[in-house]
Motif scaffolding. Structure first.
Motif, PDB file in Angstrom:
ATOM      1  N   LEU A 261       7.824   5.300  -9.987  1.00  0.00           N
ATOM      2  CA  LEU A 261       8.049   6.126  -8.800  1.00  0.00           C
ATOM      3  C   LEU A 261       9.017   7.255  -9.113  1.00  0.00           C
ATOM      4  O   LEU A 261       8.889   8.365  -8.601  1.00  0.00           O
ATOM      5  N   GLU A 262       9.990   6.952  -9.977  1.00  0.00           N
ATOM      6  CA  GLU A 262      10.987   7.981 -10.255  1.00  0.00           C
ATOM      7  C   GLU A 262      10.407   9.146 -11.051  1.00  0.00           C
ATOM      8  O   GLU A 262      10.966  10.237 -11.047  1.00  0.00           O
ATOM      9  N   ILE A 263       9.256   8.905 -11.706  1.00  0.00           N
ATOM     10  CA  ILE A 263       8.584  10.031 -12.364  1.00  0.00           C
ATOM     11  C   ILE A 263       8.238  11.091 -11.324  1.00  0.00           C
ATOM     12  O   ILE A 263       8.351  12.285 -11.574  1.00  0.00           O
ATOM     13  N   LEU A 264       7.841  10.630 -10.122  1.00  0.00           N
ATOM     14  CA  LEU A 264       7.512  11.566  -9.041  1.00  0.00           C
ATOM     15  C   LEU A 264       8.659  12.530  -8.783  1.00  0.00           C
ATOM     16  O   LEU A 264       8.450  13.711  -8.540  1.00  0.00           O
ATOM     17  N   ALA A 265       9.888  11.993  -8.819  1.00  0.00           N
ATOM     18  CA  ALA A 265      11.047  12.826  -8.521  1.00  0.00           C
ATOM     19  C   ALA A 265      11.347  13.776  -9.670  1.00  0.00           C
ATOM     20  O   ALA A 265      11.989  14.800  -9.474  1.00  0.00           O
ATOM     21  N   GLY A 266      10.870  13.446 -10.879  1.00  0.00           N
ATOM     22  CA  GLY A 266      11.201  14.279 -12.026  1.00  0.00           C
ATOM     23  C   GLY A 266      10.218  15.406 -12.271  1.00  0.00           C
ATOM     24  O   GLY A 266      10.445  16.256 -13.117  1.00  0.00           O
TER      25      GLY A 266
ATOM     26  N   VAL B   9       0.833  -1.203   0.000  1.00  0.00           N
ATOM     27  CA  VAL B   9       0.000   0.000   0.000  1.00  0.00           C
ATOM     28  C   VAL B   9       0.871   1.258   0.000  1.00  0.00           C
ATOM     29  O   VAL B   9       0.597   2.223  -0.716  1.00  0.00           O
ATOM     30  N   SER B  10       1.953   1.237   0.795  1.00  0.00           N
ATOM     31  CA  SER B  10       2.862   2.385   0.821  1.00  0.00           C
ATOM     32  C   SER B  10       3.430   2.655  -0.555  1.00  0.00           C
ATOM     33  O   SER B  10       3.520   3.803  -1.000  1.00  0.00           O
ATOM     34  N   THR B  11       3.836   1.578  -1.235  1.00  0.00           N
ATOM     35  CA  THR B  11       4.411   1.751  -2.558  1.00  0.00           C
ATOM     36  C   THR B  11       3.388   2.372  -3.500  1.00  0.00           C
ATOM     37  O   THR B  11       3.713   3.257  -4.295  1.00  0.00           O
ATOM     38  N   MET B  12       2.148   1.901  -3.366  1.00  0.00           N
ATOM     39  CA  MET B  12       1.129   2.428  -4.264  1.00  0.00           C
ATOM     40  C   MET B  12       0.756   3.867  -3.913  1.00  0.00           C
ATOM     41  O   MET B  12       0.282   4.604  -4.766  1.00  0.00           O
ATOM     42  N   PHE B  13       0.981   4.269  -2.659  1.00  0.00           N
ATOM     43  CA  PHE B  13       0.598   5.615  -2.238  1.00  0.00           C
ATOM     44  C   PHE B  13       1.202   6.680  -3.154  1.00  0.00           C
ATOM     45  O   PHE B  13       0.505   7.548  -3.669  1.00  0.00           O
ATOM     46  N   GLY B  14       2.523   6.564  -3.365  1.00  0.00           N
ATOM     47  CA  GLY B  14       3.185   7.534  -4.235  1.00  0.00           C
ATOM     48  C   GLY B  14       2.596   7.532  -5.627  1.00  0.00           C
ATOM     49  O   GLY B  14       2.349   8.591  -6.212  1.00  0.00           O
ATOM     50  N   LEU B  15       2.325   6.335  -6.144  1.00  0.00           N
ATOM     51  CA  LEU B  15       1.810   6.248  -7.514  1.00  0.00           C
ATOM     52  C   LEU B  15       0.398   6.808  -7.616  1.00  0.00           C
ATOM     53  O   LEU B  15       0.052   7.473  -8.589  1.00  0.00           O
ATOM     54  N   VAL B  16      -0.404   6.557  -6.558  1.00  0.00           N
ATOM     55  CA  VAL B  16      -1.762   7.088  -6.581  1.00  0.00           C
ATOM     56  C   VAL B  16      -1.729   8.615  -6.557  1.00  0.00           C
ATOM     57  O   VAL B  16      -2.451   9.284  -7.306  1.00  0.00           O
ATOM     58  N   VAL B  17      -0.856   9.180  -5.700  1.00  0.00           N
ATOM     59  CA  VAL B  17      -0.753  10.636  -5.659  1.00  0.00           C
ATOM     60  C   VAL B  17      -0.328  11.162  -7.025  1.00  0.00           C
ATOM     61  O   VAL B  17      -0.865  12.158  -7.526  1.00  0.00           O
TER      62      VAL B  17
ATOM     63  N   ALA C 271      13.180   6.301  -0.994  1.00  0.00           N
ATOM     64  CA  ALA C 271      12.939   4.915  -1.388  1.00  0.00           C
ATOM     65  C   ALA C 271      14.089   4.381  -2.223  1.00  0.00           C
ATOM     66  O   ALA C 271      14.595   3.285  -1.978  1.00  0.00           O
ATOM     67  N   SER C 272      14.521   5.172  -3.209  1.00  0.00           N
ATOM     68  CA  SER C 272      15.510   4.614  -4.116  1.00  0.00           C
ATOM     69  C   SER C 272      16.882   4.478  -3.449  1.00  0.00           C
ATOM     70  O   SER C 272      17.572   3.475  -3.657  1.00  0.00           O
TER      71      SER C 272
ATOM     72  N   LEU D 262       7.570  -0.831 -11.239  1.00  0.00           N
ATOM     73  CA  LEU D 262       7.199   0.161 -10.226  1.00  0.00           C
ATOM     74  C   LEU D 262       8.275   1.233 -10.032  1.00  0.00           C
ATOM     75  O   LEU D 262       7.968   2.393  -9.863  1.00  0.00           O
ATOM     76  N   LYS D 263       9.543   0.823 -10.079  1.00  0.00           N
ATOM     77  CA  LYS D 263      10.602   1.775  -9.738  1.00  0.00           C
ATOM     78  C   LYS D 263      10.657   2.969 -10.701  1.00  0.00           C
ATOM     79  O   LYS D 263      10.680   4.112 -10.251  1.00  0.00           O
ATOM     80  N   PRO D 264      10.649   2.728 -12.025  1.00  0.00           N
ATOM     81  CA  PRO D 264      10.650   3.891 -12.927  1.00  0.00           C
ATOM     82  C   PRO D 264       9.418   4.762 -12.759  1.00  0.00           C
ATOM     83  O   PRO D 264       9.506   5.982 -12.852  1.00  0.00           O
TER      84      PRO D 264
END
Lengths: 306, 318
Positions: free
Chosen positions: B136-141, A41-49, B187-188, B132-134
């Protein structure tokens, strides 16, 4: 002894009773599964935001994007405001940052990798670069304002903004180029030396061409960082006023993020400005997306494996 | 090239001519060989010049500022009123604003970032991690200005529905959004630290009957703790230096308070406000800019040093 082992193998289930083990481990396994769910869920949190952010910006701004908005001049009237000036300013900024960072970044990387003796000077410059990478961008803004805008008296022009941004993103290009140069195998340069080439000839004709994909990737990433940064340009005094389109290095200019900034803080005065800001964000995100995809394509397609 | 074409024409190879040509180009080549290292050294020193430039401008103007405002008043003053008739320059309101926003950000970024790292490094399959990792890295960009817009126009209105009495500009919303921005960084970096723990250590624990959670908590995290803590420190440093989110969403009220529903100003937001307001060069408020920037620089610099020290000093070698 023999009998013992046979009885043991025959009656193994009695020694390791799966049900008992399961029962004993149950709470620990449940904990493990709960934790796994929580971590997921934590991992998905960032993606959902991320998804909410993108959805929110697009739903708010997409209706405002049309040809007039993209090619129009700034205006106090939200219905007629356009961002051509900011787009041109962004292009002009890239026209300064790209050559300056390439020259400084690749030059520094070549010096560190090929010429500098591994000693005090080398580690001093290296430490310096990693320190610069951690300095807040706004401090670079102060440096740019003090040196380029005031001391050299350039004013808030393309050249001053571009040089400030170049210093800010320099560490990215240096580190990427260093890695690219280091990845070029020794036997290539040894072959070049063996043919009688000098050091510079080897660097120019063998190492740099082989390292080019990595260097370009770093350069593009630094560009995308430069056009997304806002704070340094606001500090050096880039306005979002009704100024003529920039046509040269010594012209005043504005760029997309600065435009977004002024429209966002003015949104409490004129509600439509928030929509204009969202529309500009879409344009900025698309530009960044194109730049970053180019970098990824270059990295995946042209990166040679030796 | 000339030599090649002559050879291709079928002429006899004129060795003497080749030697002559080589000689004539040798001087130029020698010159290039001598000049290039020096030229490249000059280019490489630009990074040092930049650091010197930053330190020199900050130090000299900060010195000028402390000629006018006593250093003790600056660091212990709880009132910041640069524009009033009787201007006061206490940095504490800015310091508390900066620290509170960073603490809020880390309350978001540390647990979520660490749990994300654990999921990616310990639980996720290779395929899942690689998708998932790439993402998430969009968030940082995403540019910080976009986060600022998001905090101001989306997060703040939602929070105001939940928390009554929350100001339109407050320190809570930019703190949360800043934390989200820092998640991928924590995270990274933590994931890197955790995945460099050797597999054998995990397998040993698993073979003894430990669950994945126990392996993570009792083997992997203790082994990777230095890298994990370094990632936290770098995250804090990033939060301290972040500018646009707080400038837009936390307002410009120079409140000396610990109430997170209030509007507060951070050091970075103060710099933006003062430079945007055309502080005349030579005025005390103009110099205060540098004193604040110097404080900011020292804070982040120490943080970055600390992060590097931790990851080097406490790194366990396997």
């Amino acid at each position: 002894m023999n009998i013992d082992t046979t009885t043991q193998t025959n009656t193994t289930p009695k020694y390791i009773d799966k049900d008992t083990v399961q029962k004993r481990m149950n709470t620990r396994l449940v904990k493990n599964n709960l934790a796994k769910g929580l971590f997921f869920v934590s991992t998905m949190f960032g993606l959902v935001v991320l998804a909410i952010l993108i959805f929110r910006v697009f739903s708010q701004g997409i209706g405002w994007i049309n040809i007039d908005f993209l090619t129009g001049r700034l205006s106090n009237n939200p219905d007629r405001a356009g961002i051509m000036g900011a787009i041109l300013g962004t292009l002009w900024l890239m026209a300064v940052v790209a050559p300056v960072t390439m020259l400084l970044g690749v030059g520094t990387a070549i010096y560190l990798e090929a010429y500098a003796k591994k000693g005090k000077i080398h580690s001093f410059i290296q430490a310096n670069i990693s320190n610069l990478a951690g300095v807040p961008s706004i401090v670079f803004g102060i440096l740019g304002m003090t040196i380029f805008v005031r001391a050299l008296d350039l004013g808030g022009v393309v050249l001053a903004g571009g040089l400030t941004m170049s210093l800010l993103v320099l560490p990215i290009v240096v580190v990427a180029s260093q890695e690219a140069i280091r990845a070029v195998p020794n036997h290539l340069s040894e072959a070049s030396y063996g043919m009688g080439a000098t050091k510079w000839q080897t660097i120019k004709n063998v190492i740099l061409p082989a390292a080019l994909p990595g260097i370009l990737t770093g350069a593009i990433l630094s560009l995308s960082r430069a056009i997304g940064e806002t704070a340094p340009l606001i500090v050096i005094g880039i306005p979002a006023l009704l100024i003529p389109f920039p046509g040269g290095l010594m012209d005043r200019f504005t760029i997309l993020p600065v435009q977004i900034y002024y429209w966002t803080i003015d949104a409490s005065l004129v509600a439509e400005y928030a929509n204009l800001a969202a529309a500009t964000i879409i344009v900025l995100l698309i530009v960044l997306f194109i730049l970053n995809s180019t970098a990824i394509i270059i990295r995946n397609k042209f990166q040679q494996r030796f | 090239m000339d030599v090649n074409s002559e050879m291709n024409k079928g002429n006899a190879v004129n060795v003497r001519k080749m030697i002559e040509q080589k000689k004539s180009s040798r001087n130029l080549n020698n010159l290039i060989e001598k000049v290039m290292p020096k030229l490249l050294f000059v280019i490489a020193s630009i990074s040092i010049l930049t650091t010197v430039g930053i330190l020199y401008t900050l130090l000299s103007e900060t010195f000028e500022f402390f000629q006018r405002v006593p250093i003790v008043d600056f660091f212990t003053g709880t009132v910041l009123r640069p524009l009033s008739q009787d201007p006061q320059f206490g940095v504490l309101p800015l310091l508390t604003g900066t620290i509170i926003s960073s603490v809020i950000a880390m309350f978001v970024a540390i647990p979520i970032g660490l749990m994300t790292a654990i999921f990616l490094s310990e639980y996720a399959s290779d395929k899942v991690r690689r998708t998932l990792k790439p993402m998430l890295e969009i968030l940082a960009g995403i540019p910080t200005i976009v986060y600022g817009f998001f905090a101001f126009t989306f997060v703040t209105p939602i929070l105001r529905d939940i928390i009554p009495g929350l100001q339109a500009t407050n320190i809570l919303s930019p703190g949360i959004v800043m934390g989200i921005m820092i998640i991928p960084m924590v995270a990274s970096l933590s994931e890197d630290a955790m995945s460099s723990v050797p597999r054998a250590m995990r397998e040993g624990a698993l073979a003894l009957g430990a669950t994945r959670l126990e392996v993570t908590g009792k083997v992997v995290i203790p082994a990777a703790i230095s890298g994990i803590i370094a990632s936290f420190v770098l995250g804090i440093s990033r939060a301290i230096g972040e500018t646009m989110i707080v400038t837009i969403a936390s307002g410009s009220t120079k409140n000396f308070t610990f109430d997170i529903t209030q509007s507060m100003q951070t050091m970075t937001a103060y710099i933006v406000e003062v430079t945007g307001g055309d502080a005349p060069a030579g005025s005390t408020i103009y110099y205060s800019l540098y004193a604040v920037a110097m404080t900011l620089f020292v804070f982040t610099f120490l943080m970055n040093l600390l992060a590097r020290y931790i990851s080097r000093r406490f790194r366990e070698e396997y």
